[in-house]
Design an enzyme around this catalytic site. Sequence first.
Site, mmCIF file in Angstrom:
data_model
loop_
_atom_site.group_PDB
_atom_site.id
_atom_site.type_symbol
_atom_site.label_atom_id
_atom_site.label_comp_id
_atom_site.label_asym_id
_atom_site.label_seq_id
_atom_site.Cartn_x
_atom_site.Cartn_y
_atom_site.Cartn_z
ATOM 1 C CG ASP A 33 -3.325 -10.374 -0.959
ATOM 2 O OD1 ASP A 33 -2.338 -9.758 -1.394
ATOM 3 O OD2 ASP A 33 -3.728 -10.275 0.216
ATOM 4 C CE1 TYR B 2 -9.663 -5.418 -1.328
ATOM 5 C CE2 TYR B 2 -9.284 -3.380 -0.135
ATOM 6 C CZ TYR B 2 -8.876 -4.330 -1.058
ATOM 7 O OH TYR B 2 -7.666 -4.174 -1.702
#
EC number: 5.4.99.12
Length: 268
Positions: free
Chosen positions: A68, A128
């Site tokens: 994103d 992540y």
Amino acid sequence: MTEPADPRPDYQPPAGHRRLHLTAAWDGAPFAGWQSQPGVPSVQDTLHAAFAALGAAAFRPVAAGRTDAGVHAEAMPAHVDVPDTFRVPTAKLARALNAHLPPTVAVLHAAEAPAGFHARFSCTERQYVYRLLAHPQRHPLWHGRALHVPHPLDAAAMNAAAAALTGTHDFAAFATQEDRQTVRELRVLCVQPGPLIWEIHVHGESFLRHMVRGLVGTLLLAGQGRLSPDQAAEILHSRQRSQAGANVPAHGLSFTGARYDRFEASTT
């Protein structure tokens, strides 16, 4: 005994092309994410332009994950299909591309991709890390890299809530505007406290839109004593986004790595 057939298909470059495997890193702040979008800067377009500057009529690069806006990448696998006539030696490609990339993007490694490799569809795990600056005062060297949390956090409570969320579940309660099916396998969700920076590690094959940031926001509620492990499980089972914690800001999130089980020896 015959080994079972691999259900994953082979992905080949178009005729007259060869596939390159890259590892890229970037500062997400100036980009609207990885994916090309009209009128805004993207990492995909930036890397594609660097290939064009080297004279390659390359296809658009494909990454393991579509980060994103504002999300960083420390080691993002990608592939690019270039014409057979592309003459930049692979051993010198990373340096050549970096000469045409802004300071916010770099290619760390370049190699010939193994046969059948696809950066996105061959990927079996995406990893992540969300970083928290857990300190009463802000720190300028962590600006834009970690979320400042000035109040105390209870790491044990956060990990207890994380354990209630780990596994294969319907994660609709943690997704934003998601129209795909919402069952995912969350393989790792754990909090590692530090003297200054806390890290929240999140691993899975794939994630829903804003799922990682919603999970972290929910764990912060647990760390503040506002959410119990039982309540975390109730949020999960509710499938209601309004029940979970708010999405934390993108600037604390970094894509840190990926796994390719079938290609592990040739992509590490």
